[in-house]
Design an enzyme around this catalytic site. Structure first.
Site, short mmCIF file in Angstrom:
data_model
loop_
_atom_site.label_atom_id
_atom_site.label_comp_id
_atom_site.label_asym_id
_atom_site.label_seq_id
_atom_site.Cartn_x
_atom_site.Cartn_y
_atom_site.Cartn_z
N TYR A 34 105.53 -53.44 61.94
CA TYR A 34 106.57 -52.98 62.87
C TYR A 34 106.81 -51.48 62.71
O TYR A 34 106.89 -50.75 63.70
CB TYR A 34 107.86 -53.76 62.59
CG TYR A 34 109.05 -53.28 63.39
CD1 TYR A 34 109.13 -53.49 64.76
CD2 TYR A 34 110.11 -52.62 62.76
CE1 TYR A 34 110.22 -53.05 65.50
CE2 TYR A 34 111.20 -52.17 63.49
CZ TYR A 34 111.26 -52.39 64.85
OH TYR A 34 112.34 -51.94 65.58
N GLU A 56 119.12 -56.13 68.46
CA GLU A 56 119.97 -55.37 67.52
C GLU A 56 121.29 -56.11 67.32
O GLU A 56 121.84 -56.13 66.21
CB GLU A 56 120.22 -53.95 68.03
CG GLU A 56 119.00 -53.04 68.03
CD GLU A 56 118.51 -52.67 66.64
OE1 GLU A 56 119.23 -52.92 65.65
OE2 GLU A 56 117.39 -52.12 66.54
N TRP A 64 116.57 -57.14 59.29
CA TRP A 64 115.71 -56.98 60.45
C TRP A 64 114.48 -57.86 60.34
O TRP A 64 113.94 -58.32 61.35
CB TRP A 64 115.32 -55.51 60.61
CG TRP A 64 114.53 -55.26 61.86
CD1 TRP A 64 113.26 -54.81 61.95
CD2 TRP A 64 114.97 -55.45 63.22
NE1 TRP A 64 112.87 -54.71 63.27
CE2 TRP A 64 113.90 -55.10 64.07
CE3 TRP A 64 116.17 -55.89 63.79
CZ2 TRP A 64 113.99 -55.18 65.46
CZ3 TRP A 64 116.25 -55.97 65.17
CH2 TRP A 64 115.17 -55.62 65.99
#
Length: 210
Positions: A34, A56, A64
């Site tokens: 990522y 988010e 995350w």
């Protein structure tokens, strides 16, 4: 004052490929991929930005990595984050998603995603989500040499948060919007010395616009 020689690399890890990354992106292969290919790459377009605002929001209070692992399922159940499709969700859809263990089953966040889809559709009458979000690009971007130098918010993220809330969005606080701005390349908070610093095509390594 000239920083110490190791200041730019204090929070960086050089991998077996010889590339320097922050510690959070160095160990987990999913996070490394990522970081190397997505984080900080400019995202334009209504659907792409709506997806990232949604993810988010789901990330708030969680890691995350958790969101990334569940992203394929999120994309499936939210129809690729097509705003029109999500805006049409009913309370029955919310209840259905609350029973889907593949995603983060948080009722407030699921409902916020539907609310934000409707707000996104409404914004088309006034320039659209893409134009609104990108209008908050700052004149310069941070140039952090350590993770402790990376702020949690900025005047621009505070202003963006207020405007989105005024437009009917939810789960768009200043910290969440700062994370969004980092993720979509609106700002560049890659550490100085990282192989990704200045790679957005928008910001030079010293933080000035290209």
């Amino acid at each position: 004052m000239t920083p110490p020689q190791d200041a730019a690399t204090a929070d960086l890890v050089t991998g077996g490929d010889g590339l320097a990354r922050p510690a959070w992106a160095a160990a987990d292969p999913l996070l490394r991929e990522y970081y190397d290919t997505e984080w900080g790459v400019p995202v334009r377009g209504e659907q792409g930005i709506f997806e990232r605002i949604s993810l988010e929001a789901f990330q708030a209070g969680l890691s995350w990595a958790t969101v990334l692992r569940k992203r394929p399922a999120f994309r499936e159940v939210f129809h690729g984050f097509a705003p029109d499709a999500v805006a049409a969700f009913t309370e029955a859809d919310v209840k259905r998603l609350l029973g889907d263990a593949r995603i983060i089953r948080n009722a407030a966040k699921i409902r916020a995603t539907v609310t934000n889809a409707r707000a996104t559709v409404a914004l088309r009458q006034d320039g659209g989500l893409d134009a609104l979000v990108w209008s908050y690009r700052p004149a310069v971007t941070p140039a952090p040499r350590a993770l402790s130098d990376v702020p949690a918010s900025s005047p621009e993220s505070v202003a963006l948060s207020k405007e989105l809330r005024r437009r009917g969005f939810a789960f768009v606080g200043p910290t969440t919007m700062f994370a969004l701005m980092e993720a979509i390349g609106l700002i560049d908070t890659h550490l100085v010395g990282s192989h990704r610093r200045g790679s957005s095509g928008l910001w030079a390594p010293d933080g000035t616009p290209l």
